[in-house]
Scaffold this active site. Structure first.
Site, PDB file in Angstrom:
ATOM      1  N   ARG A 225     -26.850  16.573 -15.448  1.00  0.00           N
ATOM      2  CA  ARG A 225     -26.470  17.952 -15.125  1.00  0.00           C
ATOM      3  C   ARG A 225     -26.618  18.787 -16.388  1.00  0.00           C
ATOM      4  O   ARG A 225     -26.339  18.299 -17.505  1.00  0.00           O
ATOM      5  CB  ARG A 225     -25.017  18.029 -14.629  1.00  0.00           C
ATOM      6  CG  ARG A 225     -24.808  17.576 -13.194  1.00  0.00           C
ATOM      7  CD  ARG A 225     -25.453  18.520 -12.170  1.00  0.00           C
ATOM      8  NE  ARG A 225     -25.268  18.104 -10.800  1.00  0.00           N
ATOM      9  CZ  ARG A 225     -26.141  17.434 -10.051  1.00  0.00           C
ATOM     10  NH1 ARG A 225     -27.299  17.078 -10.573  1.00  0.00           N
ATOM     11  NH2 ARG A 225     -25.892  17.135  -8.790  1.00  0.00           N
ATOM     12  N   HIS A 273     -35.274  20.332 -11.097  1.00  0.00           N
ATOM     13  CA  HIS A 273     -34.267  19.532 -10.367  1.00  0.00           C
ATOM     14  C   HIS A 273     -34.922  18.683  -9.270  1.00  0.00           C
ATOM     15  O   HIS A 273     -34.585  18.783  -8.090  1.00  0.00           O
ATOM     16  CB  HIS A 273     -33.177  20.444  -9.775  1.00  0.00           C
ATOM     17  CG  HIS A 273     -31.894  19.686  -9.514  1.00  0.00           C
ATOM     18  ND1 HIS A 273     -30.643  20.222  -9.699  1.00  0.00           N
ATOM     19  CD2 HIS A 273     -31.679  18.415  -9.082  1.00  0.00           C
ATOM     20  CE1 HIS A 273     -29.716  19.333  -9.391  1.00  0.00           C
ATOM     21  NE2 HIS A 273     -30.331  18.224  -9.016  1.00  0.00           N
TER      22      HIS A 273
HETATM   23  P1  NDP Z   1     -21.798   7.340 -10.794  1.00  0.00           P
HETATM   24  O1  NDP Z   1     -20.475   7.954 -10.508  1.00  0.00           O
HETATM   25  O2  NDP Z   1     -22.186   6.111 -10.046  1.00  0.00           O
HETATM   26  O3  NDP Z   1     -21.934   7.015 -12.343  1.00  0.00           O
HETATM   27  C1  NDP Z   1     -21.456   7.876 -13.322  1.00  0.00           C
HETATM   28  C2  NDP Z   1     -21.386   7.129 -14.635  1.00  0.00           C
HETATM   29  O4  NDP Z   1     -20.917   8.027 -15.633  1.00  0.00           O
HETATM   30  C3  NDP Z   1     -20.403   5.953 -14.607  1.00  0.00           C
HETATM   31  O5  NDP Z   1     -20.905   4.886 -15.356  1.00  0.00           O
HETATM   32  C4  NDP Z   1     -19.159   6.547 -15.257  1.00  0.00           C
HETATM   33  O6  NDP Z   1     -18.328   5.602 -15.899  1.00  0.00           O
HETATM   34  C5  NDP Z   1     -19.780   7.440 -16.289  1.00  0.00           C
HETATM   35  N1  NDP Z   1     -18.835   8.464 -16.720  1.00  0.00           N
HETATM   36  C6  NDP Z   1     -18.250   9.442 -15.995  1.00  0.00           C
HETATM   37  N2  NDP Z   1     -17.414  10.180 -16.755  1.00  0.00           N
HETATM   38  C7  NDP Z   1     -17.483   9.646 -17.985  1.00  0.00           C
HETATM   39  C8  NDP Z   1     -16.831   9.948 -19.210  1.00  0.00           C
HETATM   40  N3  NDP Z   1     -15.967  10.967 -19.332  1.00  0.00           N
HETATM   41  N4  NDP Z   1     -17.132   9.191 -20.269  1.00  0.00           N
HETATM   42  C9  NDP Z   1     -17.980   8.153 -20.176  1.00  0.00           C
HETATM   43  N5  NDP Z   1     -18.640   7.811 -19.037  1.00  0.00           N
HETATM   44  C10 NDP Z   1     -18.374   8.549 -17.965  1.00  0.00           C
HETATM   45  O7  NDP Z   1     -22.874   8.494 -10.550  1.00  0.00           O
HETATM   46  P2  NDP Z   1     -24.424   8.316 -10.214  1.00  0.00           P
HETATM   47  O8  NDP Z   1     -25.001   7.315 -11.135  1.00  0.00           O
HETATM   48  O9  NDP Z   1     -24.617   8.133  -8.763  1.00  0.00           O
HETATM   49  O10 NDP Z   1     -24.960   9.789 -10.559  1.00  0.00           O
HETATM   50  C11 NDP Z   1     -24.859  10.307 -11.877  1.00  0.00           C
HETATM   51  C12 NDP Z   1     -25.219  11.787 -11.880  1.00  0.00           C
HETATM   52  O11 NDP Z   1     -26.630  11.965 -11.717  1.00  0.00           O
HETATM   53  C13 NDP Z   1     -24.638  12.611 -10.731  1.00  0.00           C
HETATM   54  O12 NDP Z   1     -23.298  12.944 -10.960  1.00  0.00           O
HETATM   55  C14 NDP Z   1     -25.542  13.828 -10.737  1.00  0.00           C
HETATM   56  O13 NDP Z   1     -25.001  14.795 -11.605  1.00  0.00           O
HETATM   57  C15 NDP Z   1     -26.863  13.300 -11.299  1.00  0.00           C
HETATM   58  N6  NDP Z   1     -27.939  13.319 -10.306  1.00  0.00           N
HETATM   59  C16 NDP Z   1     -29.060  14.091 -10.552  1.00  0.00           C
HETATM   60  C17 NDP Z   1     -30.106  14.121  -9.660  1.00  0.00           C
HETATM   61  C18 NDP Z   1     -31.328  14.905  -9.955  1.00  0.00           C
HETATM   62  O14 NDP Z   1     -32.225  15.004  -9.110  1.00  0.00           O
HETATM   63  N7  NDP Z   1     -31.465  15.474 -11.132  1.00  0.00           N
HETATM   64  C19 NDP Z   1     -30.066  13.350  -8.407  1.00  0.00           C
HETATM   65  C20 NDP Z   1     -28.859  12.571  -8.242  1.00  0.00           C
HETATM   66  C21 NDP Z   1     -27.849  12.563  -9.169  1.00  0.00           C
HETATM   67  P3  NDP Z   1     -17.571   4.464 -15.064  1.00  0.00           P
HETATM   68  O15 NDP Z   1     -18.661   3.538 -14.602  1.00  0.00           O
HETATM   69  O16 NDP Z   1     -16.667   3.844 -16.035  1.00  0.00           O
HETATM   70  O17 NDP Z   1     -16.900   5.168 -13.915  1.00  0.00           O
END
Ligand code: NDP
Length: 310
Positions: A225, A273
């Protein structure tokens, strides 16, 4: 009794989603009324996409869940009218799309492809790339998509480090967590991929201080993002020569305004995007599985945690 399912995604996507959702509902044996227009107080499930027609969820008094078509929920999570359980999209289509996009852009920079693709001077750039095993890649966010992207990079031989909030284990990946883990993950990284969700804790996570930890000439790839990166700090690091390139798929304002400096910057690639799109066929299966669970009184898959914001 028939289950009332409201499609409140983008109306132009309805013709694409309707047959896949109906097919999955039929296969699950769920008698349903699937439509774009149902009286709010009769809706059992809302299939939702940001920028769709709903802003106020309070009239959906009997809805058992709001099923988000996107993986990211930052645009809906703070909606105070949303009191129903909220699920986000986790499916094979998003994983595969992101894996392909990230691997492609990592390889573009790793192999230095640009010098050969655009070479009007016909220069003989004899600069072989190092092997992947000499190019440390760091993925911030080791969730569904971060782990999916790590797999092909590990098999290609890249030393992959992943960072997440809680400690993870992923095959072949050096997994780190916490603040110290972030410093370690970024120090000396040559390619950084951001796959964190947008939350108050992740905003501007890649700031000037952390960009300075990367190896000279490092590349930043952001399909996560826009607000994950401090834009001014990124531009300054590109201009100073510390960073080699930034490939950005997501922005604070989308579409990216025409006069934004990213468009004209020689070291920035803008993609609109498109890193990974929710695909109707694979998404329909997940949506319908959650409706089946709701009807069976089983826990929903991929529930959003309101406290962490993702
Ligand atoms: P998940 O919720 O499965 O994974 C998010 C990861 O980020 C997890 O490993 C989580 O840690 C980690 N995380 C969250 N907050 C923190 C923090 N404060 N500090 C450290 N690590 C953190 O999400 P997805 O993998 O499914 O998706 C990730 C993002 O990708 C989406 O939120 C979206 O913004 C983006 N996206 C973009 C697309 C595009 O076309 N550009 C398409 C789809 C998604 P933990 O494992 O410990 O919870």
């Amino acid at each position: 009794m028939s289950v009332n399912i409201l499609f409140a995604g983008h109306s132009d996507r309805w013709p694409e989603y309707q047959p896949h959702l109906q097919e999955a509902l039929d296969a699950a044996g769920i008698a349903s009324n699937l439509a774009c227009d149902i009286a709010s107080d009769e809706v059992d499930y809302v299939i939702y996409a940001p920028n769709g027609p709903i802003e106020d969820f309070s009239p959906f008094t009997r809805a058992k869940a709001v099923l988000n078509l996107w993986a990211g929920v930052e645009r809906i999570i703070s909606n105070e009218t949303l009191t129903q359980p909220l699920t986000r999209m986790v499916d094979a289509g998003l994983r595969e799309g992101m894996r392909e996009w990230v691997t492609g852009h990592v390889l573009r920079h790793h192999l230095g492809m640009d010098a050969h693709i655009v070479n009007p001077e016909r220069e003989w750039h004899h600069v072989p790339a190092p092997l992947a095993r000499r190019r440390p890649v760091t993925i911030l966010g080791l969730g569904e998509l971060g782990q999916a992207c790590a797999e092909p990079l590990v098999s290609l031989g890249f030393p992959v480090t992943g960072w997440s909030r809680s400690q993870k284990e992923a095959p072949g990946v050096r997994c780190l967590a916490g603040d110290e883990g972030l410093t370690e993950a970024l120090t000396g990284a040559e390619i950084v991929v951001l796959l964190l969700p947008q939350t108050p804790a992740t905003e501007n996570i890649l700031d000037a201080e952390r960009l300075a930890l990367l190896a000279p000439g490092a590349v930043v790839i952001n399909p996560g993002r826009g607000p994950l990166i401090d834009d001014e700090a990124l531009l300054a690091a590109l201009d100073s020569g510390h960073l080699g390139h930034a490939t950005l798929d997501v922005f604070r304002v989308e579409p990216l305004p025409e006069d934004h400096p990213f468009w004209s910057h020689p070291k920035v690639t803008v993609t609109p995007h498109i890193a990974s799109e929710t695909r109707a066929d694979t998404a329909a299966e997940v949506i319908v599985e959650n409706i089946r669970r709701g009807e069976a009184g089983e826990p929903f898959l991929h529930l959003v945690d309101r406290k962490t914001g993702y």
